[in-house]
Design an enzyme around this catalytic site. Sequence first.
Site, short mmCIF file in Angstrom:
data_model
loop_
_atom_site.label_atom_id
_atom_site.label_comp_id
_atom_site.label_asym_id
_atom_site.label_seq_id
_atom_site.Cartn_x
_atom_site.Cartn_y
_atom_site.Cartn_z
N ALA A 1 -2.96 -0.08 7.20
CA ALA A 1 -4.30 -0.61 7.47
C ALA A 1 -5.33 0.33 6.85
O ALA A 1 -5.05 1.51 6.62
CB ALA A 1 -4.53 -0.72 8.97
N ASP A 2 -6.50 -0.22 6.58
CA ASP A 2 -7.60 0.61 6.11
C ASP A 2 -8.39 1.17 7.29
O ASP A 2 -8.92 2.28 7.22
CB ASP A 2 -8.50 -0.21 5.18
N GLU B 1 -0.80 -10.72 3.16
CA GLU B 1 -0.55 -9.90 4.36
C GLU B 1 -0.82 -10.71 5.62
O GLU B 1 -0.06 -10.68 6.58
CB GLU B 1 -1.44 -8.65 4.33
N GLY C 1 0.83 -1.21 0.00
CA GLY C 1 0.00 0.00 0.00
C GLY C 1 0.86 1.25 0.00
O GLY C 1 2.09 1.17 0.00
N ASP D 1 3.24 -2.88 8.19
CA ASP D 1 2.23 -2.72 7.15
C ASP D 1 1.21 -1.66 7.56
O ASP D 1 1.09 -1.32 8.75
CB ASP D 1 1.51 -4.07 6.93
C1 5RP Z 1 -3.41 -3.55 1.12
C2 5RP Z 1 -3.63 -3.09 2.52
C3 5RP Z 1 -3.09 -1.77 2.92
O1 5RP Z 1 -2.31 -1.93 4.05
C4 5RP Z 1 -4.23 -0.86 3.21
O2 5RP Z 1 -5.10 -0.83 2.09
C5 5RP Z 1 -3.76 0.55 3.53
O3 5RP Z 1 -3.23 1.13 2.38
P1 5RP Z 1 -2.67 2.62 2.35
O4 5RP Z 1 -1.42 2.61 3.17
O5 5RP Z 1 -2.42 2.88 0.89
O6 5RP Z 1 -3.73 3.54 2.92
O7 5RP Z 1 -4.24 -3.76 3.32
O8 5RP Z 1 -4.06 -4.74 0.84
#
Ligand code: 5RP
Length: 240
Positions: free
Chosen positions: A103-104, A123, A49, A101
Amino acid sequence: MAYNGAAFATHQSEQDMTQDELKDAVAAAALDEIRPLLGRQVVIGVGTGSTANRFIDRLATLRGDFRGAVASSEASAERLRSHGIDVFELNETGTVPVYVDGADEVNAHLQMIKGGGAALTREKVVAACAERFVCIADASKLVERLGDFPLPVEVIPMARSYVARELVKLGADPVYRQGVVTDNGNQILDCYEFMIDDPVAMEARLNAIVGVVTNGLFAARGADVLLLGTDQGVERRTPQ
Ligand code: 5RP
């Protein structure tokens, strides 16, 4: 706001920071989380992401101080390689000491919705093999209750309609993410109108539907640390 863990400022400005600046700030803070591991030939788990991309770009400055990385998507693997970072298969490395990582959505227990970038299955696998999960997110991702962000469910293609009907029975409004094929050759259903009261139970319930590969609830294995980018600086939180 009450939270567990220390707050520290890595950046402060008189004006509100943009979302991109907040993502940069948490990516920088994540380097401090991995610094104690450097010089020990470790393999680092790397997510997917726009926030994870910023982390990858910064990780490149430490190349040579760690052995390489395991990536949760082909896109992240390509970005790591473009920086000259060796990418390993998870089957070769076994456990990794840390996984970083985005997250949304994330709640105070550091349970998350992930998969906006369709990388949820890999993930979740890398997270399962990580001793520590460090979530990096801007403040817009912090929620009281998970579910405003449509919950992604990865399905094998021939099961898509069946799984969609089962999701409707659970109260969701699943929408097929047109044109998206995951790195595993599967499809995504995004569950709208699906507020989640018990993320651990719902994660298990969704995984029990035949044809589901994974769902985007990261509750049974949530994050251990959240680096949250706010206008006041990066807050370091642990699960409540
Ligand atoms: C990808 C994910 C990402 O971690 C999530 O979508 C967050 O993305 P971003 O950092 O672009 O806001 O789960 O599958």
